[in-house]
Design an enzyme around this catalytic site. Structure first.
Site, PDB file in Angstrom:
ATOM      1  N   ASP A  47       0.836  -1.206   0.000  1.00 28.06           N
ATOM      2  CA  ASP A  47       0.000   0.000   0.000  1.00 28.06           C
ATOM      3  C   ASP A  47       0.871   1.257   0.000  1.00 28.06           C
ATOM      4  OD1 ASP A  47      -2.363   1.374  -0.033  1.00 28.06           O
ATOM      5  OD2 ASP A  47      -2.775   1.150   2.109  1.00 28.06           O
ATOM      6  N   GLY A 107       0.036   5.457  -4.374  1.00 26.34           N
ATOM      7  CA  GLY A 107      -0.561   6.745  -4.732  1.00 26.34           C
ATOM      8  C   GLY A 107       0.081   7.879  -3.951  1.00 26.34           C
ATOM      9  N   ARG A 108       0.249   7.660  -2.638  1.00 24.16           N
ATOM     10  CA  ARG A 108       0.842   8.706  -1.789  1.00 24.16           C
ATOM     11  C   ARG A 108       2.308   8.950  -2.155  1.00 24.16           C
ATOM     12  NH1 ARG A 108      -1.453   5.982   3.481  1.00 24.16           N
ATOM     13  NH2 ARG A 108      -2.058   4.488   1.879  1.00 24.16           N
ATOM     14  N   TRP A 109       2.978   7.888  -2.540  1.00 18.73           N
ATOM     15  CA  TRP A 109       4.395   8.028  -2.964  1.00 18.73           C
ATOM     16  C   TRP A 109       4.469   8.967  -4.177  1.00 18.73           C
ATOM     17  CZ3 TRP A 109       7.217   7.179  -7.394  1.00 18.73           C
ATOM     18  CH2 TRP A 109       8.606   7.080  -7.254  1.00 18.73           C
ATOM     19  N   ARG A 112      -0.641   9.163 -10.039  1.00 19.37           N
ATOM     20  CA  ARG A 112      -0.684   7.934  -9.230  1.00 19.37           C
ATOM     21  C   ARG A 112      -0.083   6.737  -9.977  1.00 19.37           C
ATOM     22  NH1 ARG A 112      -3.963   7.487  -4.909  1.00 19.37           N
ATOM     23  NH2 ARG A 112      -4.340   5.307  -5.397  1.00 19.37           N
ATOM     24  N   ASN A 124     -10.873  -2.609  -5.565  1.00 18.55           N
ATOM     25  CA  ASN A 124     -10.064  -1.629  -6.322  1.00 18.55           C
ATOM     26  C   ASN A 124     -10.664  -1.280  -7.687  1.00 18.55           C
ATOM     27  OD1 ASN A 124      -6.909  -2.829  -4.960  1.00 18.55           O
ATOM     28  ND2 ASN A 124      -8.070  -1.012  -4.380  1.00 18.55           N
ATOM     29  N   GLU A 142       1.398 -12.919  12.775  1.00 16.60           N
ATOM     30  CA  GLU A 142       1.930 -11.737  13.456  1.00 16.60           C
ATOM     31  C   GLU A 142       1.847 -10.556  12.485  1.00 16.60           C
ATOM     32  OE1 GLU A 142       2.859 -11.635  16.618  1.00 16.60           O
ATOM     33  OE2 GLU A 142       2.430 -13.773  16.847  1.00 16.60           O
TER      34      GLU A 142
HETATM   35  C1  IPE Z   1      -5.459  -2.635  -0.092  1.00 19.32           C
HETATM   36  O1  IPE Z   1      -5.110  -1.325  -0.370  1.00 19.32           O
HETATM   37  C2  IPE Z   1      -5.528  -3.424  -1.357  1.00 19.32           C
HETATM   38  C3  IPE Z   1      -4.248  -3.647  -1.995  1.00 19.32           C
HETATM   39  C4  IPE Z   1      -3.096  -3.278  -1.532  1.00 19.32           C
HETATM   40  C5  IPE Z   1      -4.312  -4.366  -3.225  1.00 19.32           C
HETATM   41  P1  IPE Z   1      -6.240  -0.200  -0.579  1.00 19.32           P
HETATM   42  O2  IPE Z   1      -5.516   1.073  -0.738  1.00 19.32           O
HETATM   43  O3  IPE Z   1      -7.170  -0.601  -1.641  1.00 19.32           O
HETATM   44  O4  IPE Z   1      -6.990  -0.272   0.816  1.00 19.32           O
HETATM   45  P2  IPE Z   1      -7.893   0.804   1.558  1.00 19.32           P
HETATM   46  O5  IPE Z   1      -8.879   1.337   0.561  1.00 19.32           O
HETATM   47  O6  IPE Z   1      -6.971   1.891   2.046  1.00 19.32           O
HETATM   48  O7  IPE Z   1      -8.515   0.065   2.695  1.00 19.32           O
HETATM   49  C1  IPE Z   2      -1.474   0.206  -3.396  1.00 14.82           C
HETATM   50  O1  IPE Z   2      -1.276   1.573  -3.422  1.00 14.82           O
HETATM   51  C2  IPE Z   2      -1.716  -0.372  -4.781  1.00 14.82           C
HETATM   52  C3  IPE Z   2      -3.091  -0.820  -5.031  1.00 14.82           C
HETATM   53  C4  IPE Z   2      -4.047  -0.871  -4.155  1.00 14.82           C
HETATM   54  C5  IPE Z   2      -3.404  -1.216  -6.380  1.00 14.82           C
HETATM   55  P1  IPE Z   2      -2.488   2.607  -3.424  1.00 14.82           P
HETATM   56  O2  IPE Z   2      -2.839   2.911  -4.825  1.00 14.82           O
HETATM   57  O3  IPE Z   2      -3.590   2.123  -2.581  1.00 14.82           O
HETATM   58  O4  IPE Z   2      -1.788   3.863  -2.763  1.00 14.82           O
HETATM   59  P2  IPE Z   2      -2.432   4.880  -1.748  1.00 14.82           P
HETATM   60  O5  IPE Z   2      -3.000   4.101  -0.613  1.00 14.82           O
HETATM   61  O6  IPE Z   2      -3.490   5.625  -2.500  1.00 14.82           O
HETATM   62  O7  IPE Z   2      -1.294   5.753  -1.329  1.00 14.82           O
HETATM   63 MG    MG Z   3      -4.071   2.380  -0.623  1.00 13.96          MG
END
Ligand code: IPE
Ligand code: IPE
Ligand code: MG
Length: 257
Positions: free
Chosen positions: A32, A35-37, A45, A80, A219
């Site tokens: 996870d 997007g923030r990175w 993104r 997603n 864990e």
């Molecule tokens: C969890 O990340 C799913 C994957 C890493 C594939 P999300 O970014 O979708 O999760 P939420 O929405 O923050 O719970």
């Molecule tokens: C995880 O990164 C990748 C997927 C869920 C596909 P995110 O896309 O959820 O990144 P954030 O949480 O928006 O930063």
């Molecule tokens: Mg995420």
């Protein structure tokens, strides 16, 4: 040929670079923070997802090298699909590209690849690429790399329950035969031991519908590190923490026995 098959994670490199720590047999990761990175860098993104894929490629090799037997990663959830169409499209393109690269690398590294989740929602070419990955690596004897795409634990459990009901109706399964082991055998992860360690990057304190059944006694290790920045050092920190945990599985501490 046999010599060529002896890839990382199964040859003389297995268990290397782990500072004498006990390496968990099965590590699960929620990737996870892509997007923030990207946002932090003023990038779209999609660029975060691209970098995230590069990190994943490296991580597969590092885990195999450390002697981890199973690595499961959550790459795309059943939820997603709710993301904007262009982001979903970019992710599908990345899957296509990396599936091809993974096939080459897995063959070379003796890694067995398996998908969990519901693949029917993907386009036919992607389904074919996933099938090929699984087929061509099924006899590899090094680390098993499991990628969860269009995966949701509630969906997995629902499909398993439906399947069991159908088997009961057909007379091939009796209700009294439904034990915990039987339920496990109907899940996508049949035959794979439960994860010992779960890592979630980017600091969120939730499971987001990942492996609800299988993580019952794993864990947890949560790090603020965003997935694209995850590396060997971060993994070692997680394993170091894991080594300090006492797993009791509902019993009592070894110290009071
Ligand atoms: C969890 O990340 C799913 C994957 C890493 C594939 P999300 O970014 O979708 O999760 P939420 O929405 O923050 O719970
Ligand atoms: C995880 O990164 C990748 C997927 C869920 C596909 P995110 O896309 O959820 O990144 P954030 O949480 O928006 O930063
Ligand atoms: Mg995420």
């Amino acid at each position: 040929m046999a010599e060529e098959k002896k890839g990382i994670g199964f040859g003389e490199n297995a268990g290397s670079g782990t500072d004498g720590l006990t390496v968990p047999a099965h590590v699960a990761m929620i990737l996870d923070g892509n997007g923030r990175w990207a946002k932090k860098r003023g990038l779209p993104r999609q660029m975060g997802h691209k970098k995230g894929c590069e990190t994943l490629e490296e991580m597969i090799e590092i885990c195999a090298e450390m002697g981890i037997r199973y690595l499961t990663v959550y790459a795309f959830s059943t939820e997603n699909w709710r993301r904007p169409q262009d982001e979903v499209g970019a992710l599908m393109q990345l899957f296509r590209y990396y599936a091809k690269r993974l096939l080459k690398r897995a063959k070379k590294s003796n890694v067995r690849v398996k998908m969990i989740g519901e693949k029917r929602r993907f386009s036919p070419d992607l389904i074919e690429a996933i099938d090929l990955l699984e087929r061509e690596t099924k006899d590899n004897t090094g680390m098993t790399f499991i990628f969860a795409v269009n995966y949701g634990a509630r969906d997995e459990i629902t499909r398993a329950v439906r399947h069991m009901a159908e088997d009961c109706k057909a007379g091939t399964l009796k209700p009294e035969e439904i034990t915990e082991a039987c339920v496990s055998s109907y899940l996508d992860t049949a035959g794979i031991p439960d994860p010992d360690l779960l890592i979630r990057t980017s600091g969120e304190l939730r499971l987001s519908n990942f492996l609800l059944w299988q993580l019952a006694y794993s864990e947890f290790y949560i790090t603020d590190c965003l997935w694209p920045d995850f590396n060997r050092e971060e993994l070692l920190s997680a394993i170091r923490q894991y080594n300090k945990r006492e797993r009791r599985f509902g019993g009592v501490s070894a110290a009071v026995k």
